[in-house]
Motif scaffolding. Structure first.
Motif, PDB file in Angstrom:
ATOM      1  N   ILE A  45       0.858  -1.180   0.000  1.00 41.14           N
ATOM      2  CA  ILE A  45       0.000   0.000   0.000  1.00 41.14           C
ATOM      3  C   ILE A  45       0.893   1.229   0.000  1.00 41.14           C
ATOM      4  CG2 ILE A  45      -1.795   1.248   1.267  1.00 41.14           C
ATOM      5  CD1 ILE A  45      -2.629  -1.581   2.366  1.00 41.14           C
ATOM      6  N   THR A  46       0.809   1.995  -1.099  1.00 45.13           N
ATOM      7  CA  THR A  46       1.674   3.159  -1.261  1.00 45.13           C
ATOM      8  C   THR A  46       0.856   4.438  -1.313  1.00 45.13           C
ATOM      9  OG1 THR A  46       1.673   3.209  -3.681  1.00 45.13           O
ATOM     10  CG2 THR A  46       3.256   1.736  -2.626  1.00 45.13           C
ATOM     11  N   LEU A  47       1.527   5.555  -1.076  1.00 47.52           N
ATOM     12  CA  LEU A  47       0.859   6.846  -1.098  1.00 47.52           C
ATOM     13  C   LEU A  47       0.589   7.331  -2.509  1.00 47.52           C
ATOM     14  CD1 LEU A  47       2.921   8.686   1.664  1.00 47.52           C
ATOM     15  CD2 LEU A  47       0.893   7.240   1.917  1.00 47.52           C
ATOM     16  N   ASN A  48       1.313   6.769  -3.476  1.00 47.51           N
ATOM     17  CA  ASN A  48       1.290   7.277  -4.837  1.00 47.51           C
ATOM     18  C   ASN A  48       1.806   6.173  -5.744  1.00 47.51           C
ATOM     19  OD1 ASN A  48       1.755   8.784  -7.205  1.00 47.51           O
ATOM     20  ND2 ASN A  48       2.571  10.523  -6.079  1.00 47.51           N
ATOM     21  N   GLU A  49       1.491   6.222  -7.011  1.00 43.97           N
ATOM     22  CA  GLU A  49       1.997   5.206  -7.926  1.00 43.97           C
ATOM     23  C   GLU A  49       2.968   5.762  -8.952  1.00 43.97           C
ATOM     24  OE1 GLU A  49      -1.187   3.476 -10.184  1.00 43.97           O
ATOM     25  OE2 GLU A  49      -2.035   5.411 -10.670  1.00 43.97           O
ATOM     26  N   LYS A  50       3.237   7.062  -8.887  1.00 44.28           N
ATOM     27  CA  LYS A  50       4.097   7.699  -9.870  1.00 44.28           C
ATOM     28  C   LYS A  50       5.247   8.403  -9.183  1.00 44.28           C
ATOM     29  CE  LYS A  50       0.236   8.251 -12.936  1.00 44.28           C
ATOM     30  NZ  LYS A  50      -0.748   9.066 -13.528  1.00 44.28           N
ATOM     31  N   GLY A  51       6.159   8.870  -9.976  1.00 51.88           N
ATOM     32  CA  GLY A  51       7.246   9.674  -9.438  1.00 51.88           C
ATOM     33  C   GLY A  51       8.515   8.870  -9.237  1.00 51.88           C
ATOM     34  N   PRO A  52       9.599   9.584  -8.959  1.00 50.99           N
ATOM     35  CA  PRO A  52      10.919   8.949  -8.876  1.00 50.99           C
ATOM     36  C   PRO A  52      11.104   8.052  -7.649  1.00 50.99           C
ATOM     37  CG  PRO A  52      11.072  11.257  -8.300  1.00 50.99           C
ATOM     38  CD  PRO A  52       9.666  11.017  -8.780  1.00 50.99           C
ATOM     39  N   TYR A  53      10.215   8.117  -6.703  1.00 44.63           N
ATOM     40  CA  TYR A  53      10.313   7.276  -5.509  1.00 44.63           C
ATOM     41  C   TYR A  53       9.370   6.084  -5.593  1.00 44.63           C
ATOM     42  CZ  TYR A  53      10.013   5.934  -0.597  1.00 44.63           C
ATOM     43  OH  TYR A  53      10.021   5.233   0.571  1.00 44.63           O
ATOM     44  N   TRP A  54       8.101   6.343  -5.856  1.00 43.21           N
ATOM     45  CA  TRP A  54       7.078   5.303  -5.782  1.00 43.21           C
ATOM     46  C   TRP A  54       7.109   4.335  -6.953  1.00 43.21           C
ATOM     47  CZ3 TRP A  54       5.472   4.878  -1.119  1.00 43.21           C
ATOM     48  CH2 TRP A  54       5.404   6.008  -0.307  1.00 43.21           C
ATOM     49  N   LYS A  55       7.271   4.841  -8.164  1.00 43.17           N
ATOM     50  CA  LYS A  55       7.245   3.952  -9.333  1.00 43.17           C
ATOM     51  C   LYS A  55       8.350   2.899  -9.279  1.00 43.17           C
ATOM     52  CE  LYS A  55       6.742   3.794 -14.345  1.00 43.17           C
ATOM     53  NZ  LYS A  55       6.700   2.377 -14.256  1.00 43.17           N
ATOM     54  N   PRO A  56       9.613   3.271  -9.006  1.00 41.30           N
ATOM     55  CA  PRO A  56      10.652   2.223  -8.908  1.00 41.30           C
ATOM     56  C   PRO A  56      10.388   1.234  -7.772  1.00 41.30           C
ATOM     57  CG  PRO A  56      11.666   4.380  -9.166  1.00 41.30           C
ATOM     58  CD  PRO A  56      10.194   4.611  -8.945  1.00 41.30           C
ATOM     59  N   LEU A  57       9.823   1.730  -6.667  1.00 42.00           N
ATOM     60  CA  LEU A  57       9.503   0.836  -5.547  1.00 42.00           C
ATOM     61  C   LEU A  57       8.484  -0.207  -5.977  1.00 42.00           C
ATOM     62  CD1 LEU A  57       9.243   1.266  -1.940  1.00 42.00           C
ATOM     63  CD2 LEU A  57       7.040   0.860  -3.013  1.00 42.00           C
ATOM     64  N   ILE A  58       7.419   0.240  -6.637  1.00 43.60           N
ATOM     65  CA  ILE A  58       6.365  -0.674  -7.086  1.00 43.60           C
ATOM     66  C   ILE A  58       6.906  -1.636  -8.144  1.00 43.60           C
ATOM     67  CG2 ILE A  58       4.151  -0.807  -8.305  1.00 43.60           C
ATOM     68  CD1 ILE A  58       3.459   1.898  -6.885  1.00 43.60           C
ATOM     69  N   ASP A  59       7.655  -1.113  -9.114  1.00 39.70           N
ATOM     70  CA  ASP A  59       8.211  -1.960 -10.171  1.00 39.70           C
ATOM     71  C   ASP A  59       9.135  -3.033  -9.597  1.00 39.70           C
ATOM     72  OD1 ASP A  59       6.807  -0.462 -12.015  1.00 39.70           O
ATOM     73  OD2 ASP A  59       8.560   0.678 -12.712  1.00 39.70           O
ATOM     74  N   SER A  60       9.976  -2.641  -8.650  1.00 41.31           N
ATOM     75  CA  SER A  60      10.896  -3.597  -8.026  1.00 41.31           C
ATOM     76  C   SER A  60      10.140  -4.656  -7.232  1.00 41.31           C
ATOM     77  CB  SER A  60      11.874  -2.855  -7.108  1.00 41.31           C
ATOM     78  OG  SER A  60      12.726  -3.752  -6.451  1.00 41.31           O
ATOM     79  N   ALA A  61       9.126  -4.234  -6.487  1.00 38.33           N
ATOM     80  CA  ALA A  61       8.325  -5.187  -5.708  1.00 38.33           C
ATOM     81  C   ALA A  61       7.625  -6.186  -6.625  1.00 38.33           C
ATOM     82  CB  ALA A  61       7.310  -4.440  -4.847  1.00 38.33           C
ATOM     83  N   LYS A  62       7.070  -5.694  -7.741  1.00 36.90           N
ATOM     84  CA  LYS A  62       6.409  -6.594  -8.697  1.00 36.90           C
ATOM     85  C   LYS A  62       7.395  -7.605  -9.265  1.00 36.90           C
ATOM     86  CE  LYS A  62       2.706  -3.521 -10.263  1.00 36.90           C
ATOM     87  NZ  LYS A  62       2.203  -2.744 -11.418  1.00 36.90           N
ATOM     88  N   LYS A  63       8.573  -7.127  -9.618  1.00 39.80           N
ATOM     89  CA  LYS A  63       9.587  -8.015 -10.193  1.00 39.80           C
ATOM     90  C   LYS A  63       9.987  -9.094  -9.190  1.00 39.80           C
ATOM     91  CE  LYS A  63      14.198  -8.143 -12.131  1.00 39.80           C
ATOM     92  NZ  LYS A  63      15.496  -7.528 -12.151  1.00 39.80           N
ATOM     93  N   LYS A  64      10.288  -8.697  -7.980  1.00 38.04           N
ATOM     94  CA  LYS A  64      10.721  -9.661  -6.956  1.00 38.04           C
ATOM     95  C   LYS A  64       9.598 -10.631  -6.592  1.00 38.04           C
ATOM     96  CE  LYS A  64      14.869  -8.309  -6.720  1.00 38.04           C
ATOM     97  NZ  LYS A  64      15.912  -9.144  -7.289  1.00 38.04           N
TER      98      LYS A  64
END
Length: 162
Positions: A45-64
């Motif tokens: 559960i994230t505060l946002n899905e875009k931007g230089p912080y949230w997007k890489p976090l979500i992408d990395s979590a999905k990959k792992k």
């Protein structure tokens, strides 16, 4: 960039460890998301899905999650939405209702999220907070983030201001 990638991997490692702590035989409880197999279901559960912080976090979590056969359910808030704190709380409640194996959440309102984290832990759901912590550390397994006060003190003590 190197720090951010390390942070993402650390978050995912905490989620995987939380899910693995006594959950090896748990059945998958439905939901949608990324990942395959019959592994645990984790809600990010994230505060946002875009931007230089949230997007890489979500992408990395999905990959792992995909690499480990974990079902990852990603729920995000929308910046500028005045009802965002309540909507994020509802996302946590949804994870509790769906009997997720683990929840990783950024606690936009630490007091509000503290209550939900306690409910999740009481229901046997592992909770990890990141970015912003909740008030009561006993209501979660781990917090991943920065102590901004101490970081600021360290930065000021090293910077020449004149």
């Amino acid at each position: 960039m190197k720090f951010r990638m390390g942070w993402n991997l650390c978050l995912m490692a905490c989620l995987v460890l939380a899910a693995g702590a006594g959950l090896g035989g748990c059945a998958n409880q439905g939901g949608t998301g990324t990942g395959h197999g019959k592994g645990p279901t984790l809600h990010l559960i994230t505060l946002n899905e875009k931007g230089p912080y949230w997007k890489p976090l979500i992408d990395s979590a999905k990959k792992k999650a995909g690499e480990r056969g974990i079902r990852l359910v990603v729920k995000t808030g929308q910046p500028g939405d005045s009802s965002r704190p309540q909507k994020l709380i509802e996302m946590v409640q949804e994870a509790i209702d769906q009997k997720a194996d683990g929840i990783a959440m950024a606690a936009l309102e630490p007091e509000m999220f503290d209550v939900k984290a306690a409910e999740a832990m009481e229901a046997g759901i592992k909770v990890v907070t990141y970015d912003t912590d909740i008030r009561t550390s006993a209501n979660r397994l781990s917090y991943i983030g920065t102590n901004n006060y101490d970081a600021g003190k360290g930065w000021v003590s090293r910077e020449p201001w004149i």
